[in-house]
Scaffold this active site. Sequence first.
Site: not given
Length: 299
Positions: A16, A240, A249
């Site tokens: 991620d 993001c 994150n």
Amino acid sequence: MSFPHYVKMVEVGPRDGLQNEPQMISAAVKIDFINRLSETGLSVIEATSFVSPQWIPQLADHAAVFQGIHKKAGVCYPVLVPNLTGLQNAVAVGVKDIAVFTSPSQQFNQHNIHCSVEESLERIAQILAAAAKQGLRVRGYLSCVLGCPYEGKMAPQKVAALAEQLINLGCYEISLGDTIGVGTPLAVVQMLGAVIEKMPVEKLAVHFHDTYGQALANIYAALETGVAVIDSSVAGLGGCPYAKGASGNVASEDVLYLLNGMGIETRVDLSKLIGVGRFITHQLGKKPQSKVNNATGSN
Ligand code: HMG
Ligand code: MG
């Protein structure tokens, strides 16, 4: 409800985190990064993602990375899989643990995986059926559980119903993602309350992005609700694409500092984790987005 005695930290930085870093790094550096993470005591490290390189070019080297890492005994290395093509490519290099993903938001799914919620469930059902035949373990992710960049606030009942469908399809755990980091603690408690009506809290993980600086407060609220699996990304890697100025994150170092302070066992070594955060941010030419990392010495 008292706090859990042990929390499983799921490190998602190599997937991620790196999927959202604009800078490309080599497979060799990714392999070194994951191998270093394996020495910190973490038991789950999401290694990469077998999605389309057209959409996530940063992880186009997924097969080389997965094959290159040293698989330490006792550590799981799940990978993200969006469809049967991804599953086949993952299995071909020996993957044993996968994660599937969808969202209660129709519009987010259209942007992220180019299909509706219902179509995504059909894809996931196909993946789970094939994975069961091969004895793979499958985790499920839900994105935008507290808010969507296109549809706004998400109804907890909608999240709960979809989480239940993923469990019924065969996922062993559901990671509830605040993809754009808009949640606050009371909203977390309400959302978790609705999901826990449908399944045991032991099947739940939380996955917070830290866009508005709420991630640690949200994690505290989730711990109080009994959640004992927390996703995080070393050095707060990532961002993001759907939220302007968004950070990645929540940083694993900051989560671990919180858990250590609360006397919650993780078996992860904070100083080693800080070192890995410095290693990867040095490779990316940036500073760690971790308060703990930045407070414990010069980078
Ligand atoms: P598509 O382009 O809509 O449709 O992809 P397609 O299935 O028709 O495929 C088009 C081309 O891609 C074809 O190639 C396929 O073979 C190829 P062509 O014939 O044009 O040469 N292809 C693939 N190649 C490699 N691996 C594959 C694969 N599948 C198709 N697996 C698809 C649909 C879902 C694949 C695409 O939209 C995709 O890969 N999306 C990935 C999006 C993504 O990775 N998003 C980030 C992860 S989710 C997330 O970060 C949230 C999370 O962290 C939790 C949270 O924070 O909320 C988990
Ligand atoms: Mg995420």
